[in-house]
Design a protein around this motif. Structure first.
Motif, PDB file in Angstrom:
ATOM      1  N   VAL A 198      -3.132   0.681  -3.904  1.00  0.00           N
ATOM      2  CA  VAL A 198      -2.643  -0.645  -3.553  1.00  0.00           C
ATOM      3  C   VAL A 198      -2.058  -1.257  -4.814  1.00  0.00           C
ATOM      4  O   VAL A 198      -2.647  -1.176  -5.896  1.00  0.00           O
TER       5      VAL A 198
ATOM      6  N   LEU B 187      -6.955   3.960  -3.941  1.00  0.00           N
ATOM      7  CA  LEU B 187      -7.631   3.776  -2.657  1.00  0.00           C
ATOM      8  C   LEU B 187      -8.697   4.842  -2.469  1.00  0.00           C
ATOM      9  O   LEU B 187      -8.539   5.989  -2.885  1.00  0.00           O
TER      10      LEU B 187
ATOM     11  N   PHE C  16       0.837  -1.204   0.000  1.00  0.00           N
ATOM     12  CA  PHE C  16       0.000   0.000   0.000  1.00  0.00           C
ATOM     13  C   PHE C  16       0.867   1.247   0.000  1.00  0.00           C
ATOM     14  O   PHE C  16       1.922   1.282   0.647  1.00  0.00           O
TER      15      PHE C  16
END
Length: 370
Positions: A286, A355, A281
């Motif tokens: 990610v 994300l 991450f």
């Protein structure tokens, strides 16, 4: 004074940001007489290594023979030329070279030298290639989805009628019942293929999507790959114990994408090897990688592997939709998927998903073909 002027010109050429070469046009091999620092920085060669050699050392296995012939013809005629050619650095890596060749003649109009100006346009070529590929994939998605709906209508009687006809057959007509069962079985298999085509076209439609933990999808994909792997294949798993963010999309889509990539990797390593599934991450994304130790993929096929029905398997083995669906799923989540060959051996697929900033809501949507 003459030497001082010459030194000024040499310093100016060395300070130029564009690659500059000067070749001796009076020699049939046209050896290099001068290369500037930018050329050395781009190619990885030193001036001492290349001066006196023909520029052919920049060519490699994927350099277009037609482009080479075009350059040779222009040089033989003493004509200027602008062309883009795939060249190779000293370390063996490829780069696209925008080459401009200019002949230099003396007062008697004799060809004495050839000046080359070269620019590394690899990033621009890659961007153009990616844009073209994205447009092609979008068109294929629309075509596949439309075709699937049309063919599905034609399949309806093939799937439904056998079960209606079978009870009306005489008791002793066992062979005919087997034929009807075979028709129904193949009709249902064709319907499954159509379902995949519809799923491939899903990224062009508005979907109900939620937030999910990507590590959950990765774990489930890893469990599936463990259950189907060849005992000769080692599965290496590496990701954080807890998530650092959530992804906007469909957890099952990511899971199926990783399984499709893993299954392809297993098939590429029939004699055994290693499959490594990793995740990490950053603050905004990610990154998931699936790397194998198989033979790798021909660089010329880097984009084709994501096209529907493209497969390197023998006829009748596989539909060629696994990686196409993975591409569709990932891009539908505003992510990217790429393929590179590793320097040692094998291929590495990398998925990047942005994300989101909110809490997860578990939503999935299935597409059913009536």
């Amino acid at each position: 004074m003459l030497n001082e002027a010459a030194n000024i010109w040499i310093r100016a050429l060395d300070a130029a940001q564009v690659n500059i070469t000067i070749a001796d046009a009076t020699h049939p091999e046209r050896p290099l007489k001068y290369v500037n620092r930018a050329f050395c920085d781009t190619t990885g060669y030193t001036a001492e290594e290349v001066v006196g050699r023909s520029c052919r050392f920049l060519q490699g296995p994927n350099t277009s023979q037609n482009t080479i012939a075009q350059i040779r013809q222009s040089l033989d005629r003493g004509e200027a030329l602008d062309v883009e050619i795939l060249n190779y650095r000293r370390d063996g890596s490829e780069f696209w070279n925008a080459l401009s060749l200019t002949p230099i003649r003396d007062d008697a109009d004799h060809l004495t030298a050839i000046v080359g100006f070269q620019v590394d346009v690899t990033e621009r070529k890659k961007a153009d290639e990616d844009r073209f590929h994205a447009a092609k994939m979008e068109a294929l998605g629309r075509f596949s989805s439309g075709t699937a709906h049309e063919v599905n209508s034609l399949l309806q009687p093939i799937v439904s009628l056998p079960s209606l006809i079978a009870p009306a057959l005489p008791v002793h007509a066992e062979e005919e019942r087997e034929w009807l069962g075979l028709i129904e079985q193949h009709g249902k298999s064709a319907r499954q293929l159509l379902r995949k085509l519809l799923n491939y076209g899903r990224r062009h439609t508005d979907e109900v999507r939620g937030l999910f933990d990507p590590l959950d999808a990765i774990r489930k994909a890893a469990e599936h790959l463990k259950s189907i792997r060849n005992n000769k294949v080692e599965l290496v798993l590496d990701w954080p114990s807890t998530t650092s963010g959530f992804v906007h999309g469909d957890s099952q889509s990511l899971q199926h994408s990783l399984i499709a990539i893993g299954e392809n990797a297993f098939e590429a390593m029939p004699e055994g090897g290693t499959l490594q599934l990793t995740a990490s991450f950053s603050n905004t994304a990610v990154t998931i990688s699936v790397a194998d130790t198989g033979p790798g993929v021909d660089n010329r096929l880097r984009h084709k592997v994501f096209e529907p029905f493209f497969t390197g398997k023998p006829i009748g083995q596989g539909t060629g939709l696994g990686l196409a669906l993975a591409y569709s799923y990932v891009t539908s989540m505003d992510g990217t998927i790429s393929l590179v060959n590793r320097r040692d051996s094998g291929a590495c697929f990398t998925i990047n998903l942005p994300l989101a900033a909110s809490e997860p809501v578990h939503l999935t949507q299935e597409i059913n073909i009536a």
